[in-house]
Every structure is written in C-alpha cells, then in structure tokens.
Design an enzyme around this catalytic site. Structure first.
Site, PDB file in Angstrom:
ATOM      1  CB  VAL B 170      -0.945  -0.003   1.213  1.00 14.58           C
ATOM      2  CG1 VAL B 170      -1.749   1.296   1.256  1.00 14.58           C
ATOM      3  CG2 VAL B 170      -1.873  -1.206   1.170  1.00 14.58           C
ATOM      4  CG  ASP B 171       3.948   2.584   3.145  1.00 17.59           C
ATOM      5  OD1 ASP B 171       3.371   3.676   3.254  1.00 17.59           O
ATOM      6  OD2 ASP B 171       4.436   1.970   4.107  1.00 17.59           O
ATOM      7  CG  LEU B 172       6.580   0.081  -1.640  1.00 18.66           C
ATOM      8  CD1 LEU B 172       7.348  -1.187  -1.970  1.00 18.66           C
ATOM      9  CD2 LEU B 172       7.538   1.254  -1.496  1.00 18.66           C
TER      10      LEU B 172
END
Lengths: 395, 395
Positions: B170-172
C-alpha cells in the site's frame, strides 16, 4: 474544470487488468482513450467475475477498469483491421499493448514499424517477465509474479502452503508504473518533440514491491518469512482478536505502548518482562497471548475507539463489504458517483488528487464496439465501406 | 543520456517508505532531490531492519529507498530551520511531505503559506486516511490500510486470523501514485505556468488496489474471502506442492488443461468429472488433491520446465533469496549495479523503462546531513553563519 491530458489520444490494445487500468488513469486525467477489442468477444475482462447472464460482456470487474474510454472492434488478423490500426496509430499520442512478446510485430504494428508513421508516438508495452532473458517465453498473470517475486513466500501465517495477497496488486502496480512512464514521456515530448518506447512488466512491478527485501538479503543475507500480520521489527504491531473480529494495534515505542496499556485498562501488560521494549521483543509470543486475552474482551469498534483516543495507530480488519461501504473514502473524495441504467453507481477514483486539474469520471465503461462506426467515420470511411468492414468481420 | 527531469528541484520532507520512494523515482528520472531530515536522528528508515552497529543510520532498507538524493538536516521546530525551509521552497519545483495532517501548516510551511512564495510550486502531501472525514486523526502505516481496505480479509488460507501481504504494497503503490500525480502536474505547469497541490493517501492507494472487489460487491453483493493462492474464477489456478516446494500452475481453459495433463503425463486427470471445465470447477477440491499427488512427484523446476514447454502459465514459488538472485530481472535491465565501499552492490530499478530518457542510478543513498553545508552555502550563508546554525542545532 481543466484536465491535464485533454486532447491526448490514447490507443489501448491491452486486456484484463494492468493495461486497461493504466489507460483508465490516463482517461481520468482527461485523455481520449480508444479501446481496441477483438470483434465478437472483446476484452476477456468483460465477463470476468460474473456468471449473471444480464451482466455477461459488461461485468462489474470490467466496469471497474474501463471508464472514460470508447470501444472499437478491430480484427488485427485481417488486412483491413491492421490497415485501420495503422491509421489510428499514425494519429495517436500513446499506444498501449500487453500481448505476448512479438505479437504486435507479427501484426506489423511493432515499434520499429510504427515509429516511422509517427515519430512523436509514445509506444508502450506491458510484458509478463519481459521481452528478453530466460523467462521471456512464459506468459504470466498476477499470481505467478507474486510467487516468482518471493511475495507469496512471505505472505500468510508461515505454517502451511504459500499465500497470495488477495488482490491483483502486481498487475495494478504495473499499471500505475506505466502511467508514470507515459507521463514522463509526455513531458519529454512536450519539450523536445521526441517520442519513445516505454515498457514495463509484471516482473519489474513485483520487484519494485519486493525491492527492500531483496536489498536486505543482498546486504545482510537475511531471508524474510511469513508472519501473519506481524513484523519482526517491532511488537505489538499486528492484528489482535476481539469479540467480533480483529483489530490492528501498532505501539512499537515505549510511549505508545504505555498509552495503549492505559487505554486497554490492563496494567498487567506492564509487569516484567513486558515493561520494556526489549522485554516485549524477547517475549513476543507471551505478550501476544496476554494482549489477545485483553482485546478479546472488547469489540473491534471499542478497541478502535480506545486506541484512537490516545493516538495509538489502529485499524479494524474489515471485510470487502465493510471496506467498500466505510464513509472515510467517500469523505476524502475517493469515490465517483454516476447513474447507470437509472441506478446510483460508485467507482473508486484514481489514487491521487490534483487541486487544479482534478481527475474526473466522464463516461462509464463502453459496450463492446459501441464507437466503432464513429471512429471509422472520423477516419473518412463511407457508410458503405463501414458496412463492408462489418460484413467481412474486420470490425 | 538525457533525463526527463534534469534540473527539476524536489524538496522531500517525507519519511519511511511512500514519500521517499516517490522522491527516489523522481530522482531516477533525473530530478535533483534534496532530502530534509531531523538533525541528529534523520529519517526513521535509516536504521529500519538492521541491528548491525556498522549499519545503524545507513541500513539496507534506507538505501533501497534513497538513492539519487542529497541529504540536509533542518530543525523545523526552530525559527532558523523554518526560514531556511522557506528559502528552499521558494526555489523548488516539487515539495513532498507525509507528516500528520496539519504539521506543515504548524511550521508555517502549509500550501497556503508557501504558494505565495512560489506560484509554480507543485506541493504534495501524503496522508494516512486523508485530511478530512471521521478517520483523518488516525495515523497509519501499511498494515493498517491492508486491514481497513479488506485486503487482509481476503489474504491467507481463510481458516485462521487475517494475514497481510508480506511487503508494504500500500505504501509503495501510494508512492507510485504520487509520482503519477506529480508528473501530470509538471505537464500542466509546463503548458500553463500554473502550480498546484497534489495529494494522495494510503487509503486511496489501498482502495485502488481493492477497487474491483468493491465494484463487484457494490453491483452484485458478493463478498470475497481468502483462498490461499487459489481464485474462485477458475481451476487449476494456484500453487501446487512439489518434491521441494510449490509451483504455480494456471490452466483455466480446456486447451491449456489438456496441454497441462499431457506435460504431467497423468492421463487420469482427464477421467470424469475432470474432463470438462465445468466438472473441474464443480469438483475443485478433488481435482486439487489428485493434481497435487501428481505434482509431488516432481521438483518445482521439473514442473516449471514441463509447463513452460507446452505454454501453460507457470511460476516457481521462490523465497526472497531465490527471487533476488534470479537472473531474469537482471536480464531485462531491472537491476542497477554500483560500487559502495569497494563492494558490488545491486539495487532494483524503477519499474518502467524508457528508451530515450532512461532512469538511472547516479548516487547511492546519502549519509545524514552530508549535503547540509553545500546547500546552505548555495543559499548564500557564509561559513560563519553555517557554523552558527550547526552550533544552535538548527541544522
């Protein structure tokens, strides 16, 4: 409202998820996206995930990836179809395809063929494992790259078989990576007039998502394993059971842990060895067990509220229905509303927001070939010629 | 080689994964990225994933997300620090931050404050759940959004607790979404001279990854559940056990299944009810069991080779070490090589390839504050002033 890509012509030969999602994001930014589909059946995504006869050919999964596009059918195996494709490419800004390596060349539509027609063209290919190397002959979907990349090996509880991340994250990340490449190529072309080829692959997408694990392995030799929702870096930092489900609690620092214990009204979570960060790390399993006993006494919502009040990071583990209906995404403008066949329908917006040139929902996904005739007409084909193309199956 | 963003100044106040990864991708495209870090400790990512004293402050995870950047320390809580930040922002093209909502405003560095200094500025914020709505006060990391979005609920074998996708997807994905937003904003600015605010959030990123499940639920009411590596859409389409691990086999159509059975030399996989697609779907568990008995007789590599020969989609479930060392990523140019401290070091490249303006590895991740003095000097500070700023802790 202004759109960044108004007037930009995108020709999208791609299917299923990654390519169509990339083209949709370009459409959200204002591009005029023309989807090229096989006569008769169209994008395989049209019926994916549905067995309802009413929805065959126009299922929800297809609709999720194909708004803001027109659809034209074209048989690329026919001479007439390829001739029309060449005319469209000559006038396009961006071409996207995700056939098996070599297929566009076979149609005479490879980059070296068409760049002569249109030197400003941004020509995109989405590969599986890439167009060279020992695995270039293997076709692939998302699951294969989750397996190949090591993601499946670090997903799950670590006891049984490997697991996949439940959604097609490699596909969708490849799609967004392609969008980035296309936009960078448009910047370069605006400034220099020069087109270029932009490629990505499920392999590159998966490697980007896994790169920091590779890096740690390359430098330290450490090979991560699956840990459920936990992480080896800190504790507590995982999903805890509640009366009615699970809630994630993240309190890795001493201050956060103190606030967490206070909010749970469970002072025994501060008796040695749990009173220090080191003690908690060294007695991870014991801590999880006693904390779980505490969290099981509350509902997920109660744990969420208690943690939220003391600024400990928290989230309820929601199922797909709860997640889709949660008001937060709506509150930040993350959902487009539109009416289709008299019903209010919702669509997840592109995952970034621009203050001056907002992404927009203009039209729902097209029916197969809905715009074939208008496109042919705009290319100068007469009504008779169009009828003949339908007759011989080229469109 | 030409770079798209040569001369573009990116000022990156962000930490950990999403923001730094976005800034790194812009740096790969040629931008001059200046990373602003807290004096003394710097980005929390510097020591993440390492306990080796030699690597503290410069661990592999940090290096994976921070190439092609310079580092400057700046205490934004000090008047001098904020004054320097304002000078830098006045001259920047892109500013990125991922503080809790309202923090940049508190520093006098919010969008409304700084757009007056620099109307061409592209000002980016990365939020957790967004800057409004009922959850805007909750900080978040990747795991929380995997939980909140429904991804954890559809990941794993479906029998025990929820599971996360093993990497911070989700971050990336939020990072790459921000890159797309920034590049679109640069296109708009090149054409109109107008800057703007670009925002994203872990919530929007997770919703984009889960959007097609939401769509199916909204339209049909169907709520997906976790199925290990399998999918409800077709069978066989999952990981199968082998002598030495697991291999994914995907043969959903009749033709692929016939080729698969032939390659496995297991004609009993074609006896009723396994001889038709419908029969296989209706007898999923039985099919998986008998197919697994067959695949257990081969090594993963043998299954891979047998399937590859008959063009059935296949992939070996690799661990992180096998994935990192596999030659395919190297073969398609997906790995940068560089020498650091006399050792050959490898880094995963940005996940797209551009023929005319390739992404590039120019410099490894910076040591904390390595470029503080050169930046201050370029802003016109004298050696004495710079010494005083160090003295009082502003840098």
């Amino acid at each position: 409202m202004k759109s960044v890509l108004a007037g930009t012509k995108v020709l999208d030969f791609s299917r299923i998820f990654a390519g169509p999602d990339a083209a949709q994001t370009l459409g959200d930014l204002g591009a005029d996206v023309l989807k090229i589909e096989d006569p008769g059946k169209g994008d395989g995504c049209r019926s994916l995930g549905t067995t309802d006869p009413k929805m065959m050919g126009y299922g929800p999964t297809f609709q999720a990836f194909n708004r803001n596009k027109r659809s034209m059918t074209l048989d690329l195996k026919s001479d007439e179809g390829r001739e029309i494709a060449r005319k469209l490419i000559a006038d396009a800004d961006v071409v996207i395809s995700n056939f098996r390596t070599g297929t566009m060349d076979k149609f005479g539509l490879g980059y070296e063929d068409v760049r002569k027609l249109n030197p400003r063209l941004i020509y995109c290919e989405l590969h599986a494992f890439g167009d060279k190397g020992p695995m270039s002959h293997i076709g692939a979907n998302d699951l294969q790259l989750q397996a190949h990349s090591g993601l499946a090996a670090i997903t799950g509880d670590g006891n049984g078989p490997p697991n996949r991340a439940g959604s097609a994250i490699v596909d969708l990340h490849a799609g967004m990576s392609l969008v980035a490449g296309v936009l960078a190529a448009i910047i370069h072309r605006d400034r220099t007039g020069e087109g270029q080829k932009v490629t990505t692959s499920l392999l590159q997408s998966s490697a980007h998502l896994m790169g920091y694990f590779y890096q740690e392995y390359w430098v330290t030799g450490y090979v991560h394993r699956a840990m459920g929702t936990a992480t080896h870096l800190s504790v507590p930092n995982q999903a805890f059971p509640t009366k009615d489900g699970y809630t994630v609690i993240i309190a890795p620092t001493q201050e956060m842990y103190l606030r967490c214990v206070e909010a749970l009204e469970a002072p025994h979570l501060l008796t040695p060895p749990f009173d220090t960060r080191e003690g908690r790390m060294q007695n991870r399993d014991a801590l999880i067990e006693v904390m779980s006993e505490v969290t099981r006494q509350f509902t997920s919502q109660e744990v969420y509220e208690r943690m939220g009040r003391v600024k400990v990071n928290v989230a309820i583990v929601q199922d797909v229905a709860q997640a889709a209906n949660h008001p937060q995404l709506e509150a930040i403008g993350g959902i487009h509303h539109t009416e289709i066949d008299g019903e209010d329908r919702r669509f997840v917006a592109s995952p970034f927001t621009m203050s001056e040139t907002p992404t927009a929902f203009r039209t729902p996904a097209p029916r197969l070939g809905a715009h074939t005739d208008e496109v042919l007409s705009s290319l100068g084909y007469s009504a008779e010629e169009i009828a003949a193309l339908h007759q011989n199956g080229a469109v």
